[in-house]
Write a protein that holds these residues in place. Structure first.
Motif, short mmCIF file in Angstrom:
data_model
loop_
_atom_site.label_atom_id
_atom_site.label_comp_id
_atom_site.label_asym_id
_atom_site.label_seq_id
_atom_site.Cartn_x
_atom_site.Cartn_y
_atom_site.Cartn_z
N VAL A 138 0.87 -1.17 0.00
CA VAL A 138 0.00 0.00 0.00
C VAL A 138 0.91 1.22 0.00
CG1 VAL A 138 -1.76 1.26 1.29
CG2 VAL A 138 -1.79 -1.24 1.26
N TYR A 139 0.71 2.12 -0.96
CA TYR A 139 1.52 3.33 -1.08
C TYR A 139 0.66 4.56 -0.82
CZ TYR A 139 4.97 0.33 -3.34
OH TYR A 139 5.88 -0.65 -3.62
N GLU A 140 1.31 5.61 -0.32
CA GLU A 140 0.62 6.87 -0.06
C GLU A 140 0.95 7.87 -1.16
OE1 GLU A 140 0.43 7.26 4.71
OE2 GLU A 140 2.36 7.63 3.79
N TYR A 141 -0.05 8.66 -1.53
CA TYR A 141 0.10 9.69 -2.55
C TYR A 141 -0.53 10.97 -2.01
CZ TYR A 141 1.27 5.82 -5.57
OH TYR A 141 1.87 4.72 -6.11
N LEU A 195 -4.03 13.66 1.04
CA LEU A 195 -3.45 12.31 1.07
C LEU A 195 -4.46 11.23 0.72
CD1 LEU A 195 -1.37 12.51 4.36
CD2 LEU A 195 -0.48 12.51 2.04
N PHE A 196 -3.98 10.18 0.05
CA PHE A 196 -4.77 8.99 -0.19
C PHE A 196 -3.83 7.81 -0.35
CE2 PHE A 196 -3.97 10.67 -4.41
CZ PHE A 196 -3.70 9.55 -5.19
N ASP A 204 6.11 5.29 -9.58
CA ASP A 204 5.19 5.93 -10.53
C ASP A 204 4.13 6.75 -9.79
OD1 ASP A 204 6.60 4.55 -12.44
OD2 ASP A 204 5.10 2.95 -12.63
N PRO A 205 3.76 7.92 -10.34
CA PRO A 205 2.65 8.69 -9.74
C PRO A 205 1.33 7.96 -9.97
CG PRO A 205 3.45 9.77 -11.72
CD PRO A 205 4.35 8.60 -11.48
N PRO A 262 1.97 12.69 -6.86
CA PRO A 262 3.24 11.99 -6.59
C PRO A 262 3.15 11.14 -5.33
CG PRO A 262 3.40 14.26 -5.89
CD PRO A 262 2.06 14.10 -6.54
N ARG A 263 4.01 10.14 -5.26
CA ARG A 263 4.07 9.28 -4.08
C ARG A 263 4.79 10.01 -2.96
NH1 ARG A 263 7.94 4.62 -2.98
NH2 ARG A 263 7.10 3.81 -1.06
#
Length: 108
Positions: free
Chosen positions: A3-6, A13-14, A25-26, A37-38
């Motif tokens: 799970v990545y945050e952007y 944030l999501f 990758d964005p 962006p991450r």
């Protein structure tokens, strides 16, 4: 999958799950569709990990630099930090006696 945050400049944030090969990758914002962006605001976690294992890892990470502090210890009220009631009788002339102890003993 991890799970990545952007961070979207409009929505904030999501999080989303993406393969590890796409970690840099964005991602499109789910609300407005803008490219975001991450960012790294929290410790990365993998959604496939059991909750007990994840909790153990979080506890271990927390204890590395900020261990939990307990109010219980050498200066707490139950472990001798508090002054105990003394049954010693102190007189104005500086002498003392122990009324509940052995009366035949001389104080010094």
């Amino acid at each position: 999958m991890p799970v990545y945050e952007y961070k979207c400049s409009d929505c904030g944030l999501f999080e989303t799950m993406k393969p590890m090969s796409a970690f840099a990758d964005p991602c499109d914002c789910p609300d407005c569709g803008q490219i975001a962006p991450r960012v790294l605001f929290s410790v990365p976690h993998i959604s496939g990990m059991s909750s007990s294992t994840r909790h153990a890892h979080e506890t271990n990470e927390r204890s590395a630099d900020s261990p939990k502090k307990s109010s219980h210890g050498p200066n707490c009220g139950c472990c001798g930090g508090a002054k105990k009631n003394s049954k010693t009788l102190y007189r104005a002339d500086g002498s003392k006696s122990f009324p509940t102890k052995r009366p035949w003993m001389i104080s010094h």
